[in-house]
Design a protein around this motif. Structure first.
Motif, PDB file in Angstrom:
ATOM      1  N   SER A  63       0.811  -1.333  -0.046  1.00 42.98           N
ATOM      2  CA  SER A  63       0.161  -0.014  -0.083  1.00 42.98           C
ATOM      3  C   SER A  63       0.759   1.408  -0.150  1.00 42.98           C
ATOM      4  N   LEU A  64       0.328   2.134  -0.587  1.00 45.90           N
ATOM      5  CA  LEU A  64       1.086   3.444  -0.706  1.00 45.90           C
ATOM      6  C   LEU A  64       0.347   4.443   0.287  1.00 45.90           C
ATOM      7  N   HIS A 136       6.887   4.278 -11.151  1.00 43.01           N
ATOM      8  CA  HIS A 136       7.285   3.824  -9.643  1.00 43.01           C
ATOM      9  C   HIS A 136       6.503   2.834  -9.324  1.00 43.01           C
ATOM     10  N   VAL A 137       7.264   1.717  -8.409  1.00 42.37           N
ATOM     11  CA  VAL A 137       6.570   0.754  -7.740  1.00 42.37           C
ATOM     12  C   VAL A 137       7.242   0.362  -6.404  1.00 42.37           C
ATOM     13  N   VAL A 212       2.753   9.157  -8.172  1.00 41.81           N
ATOM     14  CA  VAL A 212       3.425   7.792  -7.843  1.00 41.81           C
ATOM     15  C   VAL A 212       2.260   6.783  -7.624  1.00 41.81           C
ATOM     16  N   LYS A 213       1.259   7.137  -7.095  1.00 36.23           N
ATOM     17  CA  LYS A 213       0.241   6.321  -6.853  1.00 36.23           C
ATOM     18  C   LYS A 213      -0.302   5.351  -8.250  1.00 36.23           C
ATOM     19  N   ALA A 214      -0.554   6.486  -9.282  1.00 32.51           N
ATOM     20  CA  ALA A 214      -0.911   6.286 -10.607  1.00 32.51           C
ATOM     21  C   ALA A 214       0.187   5.087 -11.043  1.00 32.51           C
ATOM     22  N   ASP A 215       1.399   5.192 -10.951  1.00 35.52           N
ATOM     23  CA  ASP A 215       2.253   4.182 -11.632  1.00 35.52           C
ATOM     24  C   ASP A 215       2.061   2.868 -10.743  1.00 35.52           C
ATOM     25  N   PHE A 216       1.934   3.018  -9.444  1.00 42.23           N
ATOM     26  CA  PHE A 216       1.819   2.081  -8.607  1.00 42.23           C
ATOM     27  C   PHE A 216       0.455   1.152  -9.183  1.00 42.23           C
TER      28      PHE A 216
END
Length: 267
Positions: A63-64, A136-137, A212-216
């Motif tokens: 989770s982010l 980003h992951v 970053v959340k969109a990449d993840f």
């Protein structure tokens, strides 16, 4: 006159047929030249002896989410932002290149650290035929998340060039597995010519959070469960090959040649 017309039309048909055949042959020669170039690159590059990692973690269990701050005793003053919310792709190379190497990575992944230079080297040797897009992951906790933010905050200051300089500096400064960087991220930013104080404020304000959340989220939706993972995409045909793990440049080049020859899965 009437006896000459069929001869003229027949001659025109022959000319058009010949021109079409010549054009097709030219297109095939261009494709073959690219395949030969890629195969030549493979022959000249020594394989990378990377160890393969076990799954760092199933992305579905990561989770982010950011813990909410403690409620203040008094209403806080409005936060001054350094810039608008950070958006855009992090590309190295020409956006119009026929191949995109989409790299799903984590700054705290030791194998990602070893792999980071590989797609860039392929781009540099591709004669403009390839570019890299970094995704980003961040699956190694708070250190991963802050480092992803730092790279994006660098991009907010200096675009994709600053992003890739900061990314390389972060990888060089961390041993991985959630240990974080040896030097503070602001100090690293200052060492490569960026405004370290502004970068710290950008991180603390969580300006890159949505990016970053969109990449993840994209990685989760694609079913990616290992970092690094690279999608090699042939943009003209929209076909692609997925490479899991820290591959060598020869693996990427072979995937590119395979796609040029019409193989690979349609997107």
């Amino acid at each position: 006159m009437s006896s000459r017309i069929p001869i003229t039309l027949a001659g025109l048909a022959i000319v058009l047929s010949t021109a079409s055949a010549l054009y097709s042959a030219h297109a095939l020669r261009e494709q073959q030249q690219l395949v030969d170039h890629l195969n030549g690159q493979v022959a000249r590059i020594q394989p990378y002896a990377f160890s393969r990692s076990d799954l760092d973690a199933l992305l579905s269990r990561q989770s982010l989410a950011v813990a909410p701050p403690a409620a203040p005793e008094a209403p806080p003053a409005p936060m001054k932002r350094e810039s608008a919310p950070i958006v855009g792709e992090r590309r190295y190379g020409d956006a119009t290149a026929q191949f995109s190497l989409i790299e799903y990575s984590d700054f705290e992944c030791p194998y990602c650290k070893q792999y980071f230079a590989v797609p860039k080297a392929v781009v540099d040797s591709s004669r403009g035929n390839a570019s890299v897009v970094f995704k980003h992951v961040p699956i190694h906790g708070e250190a991963s998340r802050r480092e992803a933010f730092a790279a994006e905050c660098a991009a907010a200051q200096g675009g994709n060039d600053a992003f890739y300089r900061m990314a390389g500096a972060i990888f060089s400064s961390t041993a991985g597995n959630g240990t974080g960087t040896e030097k503070p991220l602001a100090v690293i930013a200052s060492s490569i010519g960026l405004d370290g104080a502004a970068l710290s404020r950008c991180i603390d304000n969580q300006e890159p959070l949505q990016k970053v959340k969109a990449d993840f989220r994209e990685a989760v939706e694609l079913g990616i469960k290992e970092t690094p993972t690279t999608i090699v995409r042939h943009n003209p045909s929209n076909r692609q090959v997925v490479l899991s793990g820290a591959k060598g440049p020869e693996d990427i080049l072979r995937a590119m040649a395979k796609l040029v020859q019409g193989n690979g899965a349609a997107q």
